[in-house]
Design an enzyme around this catalytic site. Structure first.
Site, PDB file in Angstrom:
ATOM      1  N   HIS A  20      40.985  49.514  43.560  1.00 32.78           N
ATOM      2  CA  HIS A  20      40.668  49.118  42.135  1.00 32.78           C
ATOM      3  C   HIS A  20      39.370  47.937  41.844  1.00 32.78           C
ATOM      4  O   HIS A  20      38.925  47.247  42.825  1.00 32.78           O
ATOM      5  CB  HIS A  20      42.057  47.868  41.734  1.00 32.78           C
ATOM      6  CG  HIS A  20      41.913  47.188  40.507  1.00 32.78           C
ATOM      7  ND1 HIS A  20      42.425  47.646  39.276  1.00 32.78           N
ATOM      8  CD2 HIS A  20      41.450  45.864  40.152  1.00 32.78           C
ATOM      9  CE1 HIS A  20      42.054  46.813  38.423  1.00 32.78           C
ATOM     10  NE2 HIS A  20      41.634  45.765  38.788  1.00 32.78           N
ATOM     11  N   ASP A  33      54.047  42.492  32.637  1.00 31.73           N
ATOM     12  CA  ASP A  33      52.766  42.134  32.644  1.00 31.73           C
ATOM     13  C   ASP A  33      52.104  42.519  31.479  1.00 31.73           C
ATOM     14  O   ASP A  33      51.325  41.597  30.943  1.00 31.73           O
ATOM     15  CB  ASP A  33      51.857  43.036  33.729  1.00 31.73           C
ATOM     16  CG  ASP A  33      50.514  42.638  33.784  1.00 31.73           C
ATOM     17  OD1 ASP A  33      50.203  41.605  33.921  1.00 31.73           O
ATOM     18  OD2 ASP A  33      49.585  43.782  33.444  1.00 31.73           O
ATOM     19  N   ARG A  74      49.115  35.145  27.519  1.00 31.03           N
ATOM     20  CA  ARG A  74      47.828  34.445  27.966  1.00 31.03           C
ATOM     21  C   ARG A  74      46.700  34.496  27.150  1.00 31.03           C
ATOM     22  O   ARG A  74      45.864  33.529  27.178  1.00 31.03           O
ATOM     23  CB  ARG A  74      47.633  34.755  29.652  1.00 31.03           C
ATOM     24  CG  ARG A  74      48.848  34.513  30.389  1.00 31.03           C
ATOM     25  CD  ARG A  74      48.713  35.415  31.718  1.00 31.03           C
ATOM     26  NE  ARG A  74      47.244  35.336  32.436  1.00 31.03           N
ATOM     27  CZ  ARG A  74      46.829  36.258  32.847  1.00 31.03           C
ATOM     28  NH1 ARG A  74      47.408  37.462  33.149  1.00 31.03           N
ATOM     29  NH2 ARG A  74      45.580  36.215  33.485  1.00 31.03           N
ATOM     30  N   SER A  93      48.920  39.892  37.966  1.00 33.77           N
ATOM     31  CA  SER A  93      48.691  41.079  37.054  1.00 33.77           C
ATOM     32  C   SER A  93      48.001  42.175  37.677  1.00 33.77           C
ATOM     33  O   SER A  93      48.499  43.258  37.436  1.00 33.77           O
ATOM     34  CB  SER A  93      47.918  40.483  35.830  1.00 33.77           C
ATOM     35  OG  SER A  93      47.662  41.429  35.008  1.00 33.77           O
ATOM     36  N   LYS A 107      50.044  46.087  39.100  1.00 33.56           N
ATOM     37  CA  LYS A 107      50.026  47.348  38.709  1.00 33.56           C
ATOM     38  C   LYS A 107      49.559  48.211  39.869  1.00 33.56           C
ATOM     39  O   LYS A 107      49.914  49.386  39.693  1.00 33.56           O
ATOM     40  CB  LYS A 107      48.785  47.460  37.552  1.00 33.56           C
ATOM     41  CG  LYS A 107      49.002  46.957  36.403  1.00 33.56           C
ATOM     42  CD  LYS A 107      48.286  46.894  35.189  1.00 33.56           C
ATOM     43  CE  LYS A 107      46.941  46.055  35.331  1.00 33.56           C
ATOM     44  NZ  LYS A 107      47.142  44.514  34.678  1.00 33.56           N
TER      45      LYS A 107
END
Length: 433
Positions: free
Chosen positions: A82, A161, A168, A183, A187
């Site tokens: 990621h 999320d 947020r 968050s 995922k």
């Protein structure tokens, strides 16, 4: 259990218990806890932080708020990567075939991108015929057979999320390390990976603007991953200027092909080797990061990585001949050079603003409904630290419209030429615990 008591508890700097965090996330997902109470809790977390156990519990509560992907039918250690985002970030297109060429399963779930250019799927769709609409069974079979497949995100992953992020965004609580880390990690964990490699960006084109903030986020995410049973490592890398030379979908595919041949930009190759080494190490294919890097360089040199890329494209309906004939990728109608106005050294290329210039051409989406032009984008001809003569091209614009004065103005505003400058450090650190 009452939400007001839990808000007060966190406001006063106390720990939330596992069952209290589960109660909060489950109640919020089911609309039993209103936005105004969740906003108050998010602000309390923003100011009071969370410890490692709370962060791991929050992450798993978000994971359990929706579906999870079961990849147990895929043989071997499934390692996911990621990136926290950037401009010209073509690493996935290089890493997937590079790592798969070492018989490590790369089962990638990707989305479409909002921002400067498309996401991984948009870039791959610059290859004629390539598609990610494949069944779960076909996805598993392809990874077991050829070690690589990419599928579009589907199902009801981490609904908590999605709700929490939207909240947020409008309550000034985005910049909270425990909330950002949970968050991102929720995922990745919901997507079924056994191990996770993180590329945490820092600089003008990154979410975390300072190296210190990037290190804090990297440590938070690595800690969460390891605490919930996923082997996790991170690289902290520079995004003060775009990565590589290409910014745009088909341009980035061409750059990925060059890199798999060992002919790509040195910064992109260096970062891919750093991230790939962690993937190989976490997959238990090498006993050290140094050994892993040597293995990756070998499959890059002997052509196995490029062959794997062709195989991957063909398996998902694409035309593999683009690897040998990249001119078959979508081509822009106009190539426009942006010449330097003075002699000197490139002192600054503001990554996010140069990315915005590419988006103005149509290379990315301003909204979810925007249509991407896969052919357009920018090719940097100079990077920070390079000398330049007046009249020499700084950037080549690939456009499908003749008038690009808005793009040229944006480029001149955000590439600064000075008397002296050193190239930025590319990798600031490796985080393993």
């Amino acid at each position: 259990m009452r939400m007001v008591d839990l808000i007060a508890k966190k406001r006063d700097g106390q720990e939330l218990l596992t069952e209290e965090i589960n109660f909060i996330i489950e109640g919020y997902t089911k609309d039993e806890i209103p936005d105004y109470q969740m906003s108050a809790l998010a602000m309390a977390i923003y100011f009071q932080d969370m410890n490692e156990r709370e962060r791991a519990d929050l992450t798993m509560a978000i994971v359990n708020s929706g579906d999870t992907i079961d990849l147990s039918d895929i043989e071997g250690v499934k390692v996911d990567k990621h990136s926290t985002g950037g401009v010209g970030d073509t690493t996935t297109l290089v890493l997937a075939p590079l790592v798969a060429a070492l018989d490590i399963p790369v089962a990638k779930m990707s989305g479409r991108g909002l921002g400067h250019t498309g996401g991984t799927i948009d870039k791959l769709e610059a290859i004629a015929g390539f598609h990610v609409e494949i069944s779960k069974e076909e996805f598993v079979n392809l990874v077991n057979k050829d070690k690589i497949a990419v599928i579009g995100q589907s199902g009801n992953l981490t609904p908590a999320d999605k709700k929490l992020y939207a909240l947020r965004d409008v309550t000034a609580t985005v910049n909270s390390i425990p909330l950002i880390a949970s968050s991102i990690m929720s995922k990745k964990i919901a997507a079924g990976a056994d191990a996770i490699v993180l590329d945490v960006k820092t600089g003008a084109g990154a979410f975390m603007k300072t190296v210190e903030d990037a290190k804090e986020l990297a440590h938070a995410m690595v800690s969460i991953g390891n605490n919930v049973g996923r082997k996790t490592m991170a690289v902290i890398s520079d995004m003060s200027q775009p990565l590589g030379f290409a910014i745009g979908n088909s341009l980035e595919v061409k750059e990925a092909i060059d890199t798999l041949q060992g002919k790509g930009p040195k910064d992109l190759e260096q970062l891919c080797l750093a991230l790939g080494s962690q993937m190989v190490f976490l997959a238990n294919k090498a006993s050290s990061l140094e050994e892993a890097e040597a293995m990756l360089k070998e499959v890059m040199t002997n052509g196995k990585a490029l062959t794997k890329f062709k195989e991957f494209i063909a398996n998902q309906g694409g035309d593999p001949s683009v690897v040998d004939h990249p001119e078959k990728l979508p081509q822009a109608s106009y190539l426009i050079e942006v010449p330097a106005k003075q002699d000197g050294v490139v002192a600054e290329i503001v990554a996010d603003e140069i990315g915005t210039a590419a988006m103005l051409l149509g290379a990315g989406r301003a909204t979810k409904e925007s249509t991407i032009d896969l052919a357009v984008g920018l090719m940097l001809n100079k990077k920070v630290g390079d000398s330049v003569k007046v009249g020499e091209s700084l950037v080549t614009i690939h456009a499908n419209r003749e008038n690009v004065n808005d793009v040229i103005a944006k480029i001149y505003e955000n590439i600064r030429i000075g008397d002296h400058s050193e190239p930025p450090v590319l990798i600031y650190g490796i985080v393993t615990e």
